[in-house]
Design a protein around this motif. Structure first.
Motif, PDB file in Angstrom:
ATOM      1  N   SER A   1       5.279 -20.827  -6.384  1.00 49.49           N
ATOM      2  CA  SER A   1       4.013 -20.533  -6.226  1.00 49.49           C
ATOM      3  C   SER A   1       3.767 -19.313  -5.925  1.00 49.49           C
ATOM      4  CB  SER A   1       4.024 -21.369  -4.756  1.00 49.49           C
ATOM      5  OG  SER A   1       4.230 -22.704  -4.705  1.00 49.49           O
ATOM      6  N   TYR A   2       2.786 -18.881  -6.724  1.00 52.37           N
ATOM      7  CA  TYR A   2       2.205 -17.482  -7.133  1.00 52.37           C
ATOM      8  C   TYR A   2       1.663 -16.909  -5.666  1.00 52.37           C
ATOM      9  CZ  TYR A   2      -0.256 -13.578  -9.074  1.00 52.37           C
ATOM     10  OH  TYR A   2      -0.702 -12.207  -9.435  1.00 52.37           O
ATOM     11  N   ILE A   3       2.273 -15.730  -5.543  1.00 54.14           N
ATOM     12  CA  ILE A   3       1.753 -15.086  -4.194  1.00 54.14           C
ATOM     13  C   ILE A   3       1.071 -13.849  -4.620  1.00 54.14           C
ATOM     14  CG2 ILE A   3       2.430 -13.625  -2.099  1.00 54.14           C
ATOM     15  CD1 ILE A   3       5.404 -14.925  -2.586  1.00 54.14           C
ATOM     16  N   MET A   4       1.582 -12.902  -5.431  1.00 52.80           N
ATOM     17  CA  MET A   4       0.889 -11.505  -5.864  1.00 52.80           C
ATOM     18  C   MET A   4       1.503 -11.119  -7.126  1.00 52.80           C
ATOM     19  SD  MET A   4       1.598  -8.842  -3.052  1.00 52.80           S
ATOM     20  CE  MET A   4       1.113  -9.941  -1.522  1.00 52.80           C
ATOM     21  N   PRO A   5       0.851  -9.833  -7.748  1.00 53.60           N
ATOM     22  CA  PRO A   5       1.529  -9.170  -8.708  1.00 53.60           C
ATOM     23  C   PRO A   5       2.558  -8.168  -7.931  1.00 53.60           C
ATOM     24  CG  PRO A   5      -0.750  -8.552  -8.766  1.00 53.60           C
ATOM     25  CD  PRO A   5      -0.467 -10.068  -7.859  1.00 53.60           C
ATOM     26  N   GLU A   6       3.478  -7.797  -8.627  1.00 55.86           N
ATOM     27  CA  GLU A   6       4.334  -6.701  -8.208  1.00 55.86           C
ATOM     28  C   GLU A   6       3.868  -5.481  -8.225  1.00 55.86           C
ATOM     29  OE1 GLU A   6       8.967  -5.323  -8.267  1.00 55.86           O
ATOM     30  OE2 GLU A   6       7.950  -5.739 -10.366  1.00 55.86           O
ATOM     31  N   ILE A   7       3.059  -5.094  -7.030  1.00 54.64           N
ATOM     32  CA  ILE A   7       2.335  -3.615  -6.873  1.00 54.64           C
ATOM     33  C   ILE A   7       3.239  -2.582  -6.126  1.00 54.64           C
ATOM     34  CG2 ILE A   7       0.221  -2.616  -6.438  1.00 54.64           C
ATOM     35  CD1 ILE A   7      -1.066  -5.413  -6.669  1.00 54.64           C
TER      36      ILE A   7
ATOM     37  N   ARG B   1      -2.075  -2.395   6.611  1.00 55.50           N
ATOM     38  CA  ARG B   1      -3.298  -2.827   7.261  1.00 55.50           C
ATOM     39  C   ARG B   1      -3.629  -2.288   8.541  1.00 55.50           C
ATOM     40  NH1 ARG B   1      -4.294  -6.970  10.723  1.00 55.50           N
ATOM     41  NH2 ARG B   1      -2.025  -7.584  10.429  1.00 55.50           N
ATOM     42  N   THR B   2      -2.395  -2.125   9.275  1.00 50.91           N
ATOM     43  CA  THR B   2      -2.479  -1.591  10.472  1.00 50.91           C
ATOM     44  C   THR B   2      -2.295   0.003  10.641  1.00 50.91           C
ATOM     45  OG1 THR B   2      -0.146  -1.889  11.015  1.00 50.91           O
ATOM     46  CG2 THR B   2      -1.306  -3.754  11.622  1.00 50.91           C
ATOM     47  N   ARG B   3      -2.384   0.570   9.594  1.00 45.78           N
ATOM     48  CA  ARG B   3      -2.494   2.034   9.479  1.00 45.78           C
ATOM     49  C   ARG B   3      -0.840   2.642  10.109  1.00 45.78           C
ATOM     50  NH1 ARG B   3      -7.330   3.938   7.850  1.00 45.78           N
ATOM     51  NH2 ARG B   3      -9.226   2.619   8.275  1.00 45.78           N
ATOM     52  N   ALA B   4      -0.052   1.690  10.310  1.00 43.46           N
ATOM     53  CA  ALA B   4       1.377   2.506  10.447  1.00 43.46           C
ATOM     54  C   ALA B   4       1.822   3.166   9.787  1.00 43.46           C
ATOM     55  CB  ALA B   4       2.345   1.350  11.130  1.00 43.46           C
ATOM     56  N   LEU B   5       1.438   2.839   8.140  1.00 44.40           N
ATOM     57  CA  LEU B   5       1.827   3.552   6.891  1.00 44.40           C
ATOM     58  C   LEU B   5       0.248   3.709   6.165  1.00 44.40           C
ATOM     59  CD1 LEU B   5       4.763   1.242   5.694  1.00 44.40           C
ATOM     60  CD2 LEU B   5       4.832   3.869   6.371  1.00 44.40           C
ATOM     61  N   VAL B   6       0.496   4.686   5.373  1.00 41.37           N
ATOM     62  CA  VAL B   6      -0.626   5.317   4.759  1.00 41.37           C
ATOM     63  C   VAL B   6      -0.148   5.386   3.332  1.00 41.37           C
ATOM     64  CG1 VAL B   6      -2.171   5.892   6.489  1.00 41.37           C
ATOM     65  CG2 VAL B   6      -0.629   7.410   5.224  1.00 41.37           C
ATOM     66  N   PRO B   7      -1.237   5.291   2.221  1.00 45.15           N
ATOM     67  CA  PRO B   7      -0.971   5.730   0.738  1.00 45.15           C
ATOM     68  C   PRO B   7      -0.788   7.140   0.824  1.00 45.15           C
ATOM     69  CG  PRO B   7      -2.762   4.262   0.879  1.00 45.15           C
ATOM     70  CD  PRO B   7      -2.561   4.288   2.275  1.00 45.15           C
TER      71      PRO B   7
ATOM     72  N   TRP C   1       0.796 -21.447   4.307  1.00 51.15           N
ATOM     73  CA  TRP C   1       0.364 -20.333   5.193  1.00 51.15           C
ATOM     74  C   TRP C   1       1.015 -19.077   4.744  1.00 51.15           C
ATOM     75  CZ3 TRP C   1       2.261 -16.826   8.879  1.00 51.15           C
ATOM     76  CH2 TRP C   1       1.222 -16.271   9.866  1.00 51.15           C
ATOM     77  N   PHE C   2       2.159 -18.741   4.561  1.00 54.57           N
ATOM     78  CA  PHE C   2       2.695 -17.462   4.153  1.00 54.57           C
ATOM     79  C   PHE C   2       1.946 -16.795   3.014  1.00 54.57           C
ATOM     80  CE2 PHE C   2       7.439 -16.825   5.268  1.00 54.57           C
ATOM     81  CZ  PHE C   2       6.953 -17.247   6.697  1.00 54.57           C
ATOM     82  N   ILE C   3       1.332 -17.549   1.937  1.00 55.12           N
ATOM     83  CA  ILE C   3       0.491 -17.060   0.799  1.00 55.12           C
ATOM     84  C   ILE C   3      -0.588 -16.913   1.083  1.00 55.12           C
ATOM     85  CG2 ILE C   3      -0.237 -17.786  -1.383  1.00 55.12           C
ATOM     86  CD1 ILE C   3       2.173 -19.524  -1.797  1.00 55.12           C
ATOM     87  N   ALA C   4      -1.468 -17.521   2.257  1.00 56.14           N
ATOM     88  CA  ALA C   4      -2.746 -17.351   2.566  1.00 56.14           C
ATOM     89  C   ALA C   4      -2.725 -16.001   3.435  1.00 56.14           C
ATOM     90  CB  ALA C   4      -3.048 -18.538   3.034  1.00 56.14           C
ATOM     91  N   ARG C   5      -1.789 -15.881   4.480  1.00 57.87           N
ATOM     92  CA  ARG C   5      -1.593 -14.719   5.259  1.00 57.87           C
ATOM     93  C   ARG C   5      -1.171 -13.451   4.688  1.00 57.87           C
ATOM     94  NH1 ARG C   5      -3.190 -11.746   7.920  1.00 57.87           N
ATOM     95  NH2 ARG C   5      -2.731 -11.301  10.118  1.00 57.87           N
TER      96      ARG C   5
ATOM     97  N   GLY D   1      -1.975 -13.021   1.409  1.00 53.94           N
ATOM     98  CA  GLY D   1      -3.262 -12.700   0.805  1.00 53.94           C
ATOM     99  C   GLY D   1      -4.414 -11.831   1.622  1.00 53.94           C
ATOM    100  N   GLU D   2      -4.506 -12.486   2.950  1.00 54.73           N
ATOM    101  CA  GLU D   2      -5.422 -11.812   3.730  1.00 54.73           C
ATOM    102  C   GLU D   2      -4.987 -10.194   3.883  1.00 54.73           C
ATOM    103  OE1 GLU D   2      -8.481 -10.950   6.135  1.00 54.73           O
ATOM    104  OE2 GLU D   2      -8.201 -12.719   4.827  1.00 54.73           O
ATOM    105  N   ASP D   3      -3.563  -9.976   4.272  1.00 54.84           N
ATOM    106  CA  ASP D   3      -3.318  -8.559   4.613  1.00 54.84           C
ATOM    107  C   ASP D   3      -3.834  -7.864   3.470  1.00 54.84           C
ATOM    108  OD1 ASP D   3      -2.398  -9.170   7.088  1.00 54.84           O
ATOM    109  OD2 ASP D   3      -0.216  -9.131   6.407  1.00 54.84           O
ATOM    110  N   VAL D   4      -3.579  -8.189   2.019  1.00 56.80           N
ATOM    111  CA  VAL D   4      -3.626  -7.384   0.863  1.00 56.80           C
ATOM    112  C   VAL D   4      -5.222  -7.226   0.759  1.00 56.80           C
ATOM    113  CG1 VAL D   4      -3.466  -7.240  -1.339  1.00 56.80           C
ATOM    114  CG2 VAL D   4      -1.389  -8.226  -0.182  1.00 56.80           C
TER     115      VAL D   4
END
Length: 318
Positions: A162-168, A250-256, A288-292, A294-297
């Motif tokens: 079940s697809y989640i996302m590409p490896e980024i 997403r929560t800015r505890a880390l940044v790029p 649920w994991f895949i949807a959540r 996806g929302e974070d990303v």
């Protein structure tokens, strides 16, 4: 059925055969079964004599299944998986608790599942999660678990995917570390790199091209959960797998640490054995994991448009 029962050896022989075939080594199977390697060897010899076929090719380094052994192993594995499913369903109905076993990395467990645990409990109040944790690169069989997170191309004859996302991959650091690098010339002269495993290729020049001092200061950890934790504590720049670090971004505890993003061509997916029946709780939790995730990303993409994540995600789905 009576004729079949007379033709079959004891169940103990099948339990021993399954362990030996799965481990590929009589010694490891013996350790798992708490018997001696000689006992496993004798049991397999008796099983082969009883069936009149050779199940294993013996080599100094271990054992490999013959064609007949492979056919029998696949049937025995499906049977044991069915037994396990039935017993788990009986136990779940008796206790009102639904157990799901996940094969995931320590990094994903620590930095994504744990921060979302309150949400998971609200969505699945009768769920009990059990973990098969992986400190190194995501690999290994998923026959003993309900779901495994793996980087694979897709389903195959033995596994659903079940697809989640590409490896980024995104270089990550704490906001404080980035601020120090931007405002202190002395600190900006070199980057402190936090690496995952000493076998990992040097990625500093991928994200910091032309910087000869990029790898001057470095730390190497064999557990990716510690790599991310060190970055959050402001110890340097780490390579961030988006499927693990998207919550903290997403929560800015880390940044790029840099807008340079790397897409490997691999795909992060939830994998499960076709031999294991798909229980509704497993399918619901997976979705649920895949949807959540996806929302974070999606929120990370909105926070940091310079990463161009939306285009990368679309390209990965194509």
């Amino acid at each position: 059925m009576r004729k079949l029962r007379l033709a079959l050896p004891s169940m103990n022989g099948f339990f021993t055969f399954e362990a030996a075939a799965r481990c590929g080594n009589f010694a490891r199977a013996a350790e798992e079964l708490n018997v001696t390697p000689a006992a496993v060897s004798r049991m397999m010899g008796r099983l082969e004599d009883h069936l009149g076929i050779i199940l294993f090719d013996r080599t100094p380094g271990g054992v490999t299944l013959t064609e007949a052994g492979r056919i029998l192993y696949e049937a025995v594995s499906r049977g044991f998986s069915g037994f396990e499913h039935a017993l788990r369903e009986i136990e779940d109905r008796k206790t009102g608790v639904q157990t799901v076993t996940l094969s995931v990395s320590t990094g994903f467990t620590t930095h994504w599942i744990m921060p979302h645990m309150a949400e998971i409990k609200r969505a699945f109040p009768s769920l009990e999660l059990r973990f098969q944790l992986i400190m190194s690169a995501l690999s290994g069989p998923v026959s003993d678990v309900d779901l495994g997170m793996r980087f694979v191309d897709g389903p195959d004859e033995r596994h659903e995917a079940s697809y989640i996302m590409p490896e980024i991959l995104v270089p990550i650091c704490s906001p404080g570390y980035r601020d120090r690098q931007q405002h202190s010339p002395a600190d900006a002269a070199t980057e402190s790199l936090i690496n995952f495993g000493d076998a990992q290729p040097d990625w500093s020049q991928v994200f910091f091209p032309g910087d000869p001092g990029a790898a001057t200061n470095s730390m190497i950890f064999s557990d990716y959960a510690i790599v991310v934790q060190a970055a959050m504590l402001g110890q340097g720049v780490a390579l961030g797998w988006l499927n693990v670090t998207c919550h903290w971004l997403r929560t800015r505890a880390l940044v790029p640490a840099s807008p340079s993003v790397r897409v490997t061509g691999r795909h992060c997916q939830f994998v499960r054995s076709r031999d294991k029946p798909l229980r509704p709780i497993v399918a619901d939790l997976r979705d649920w994991f895949i949807a959540r995730l996806g929302e974070d990303v999606r929120q990370v993409a909105q926070l940091y448009p310079e990463l161009q994540l939306e285009a990368l995600l679309e390209r990965g789905r194509a």
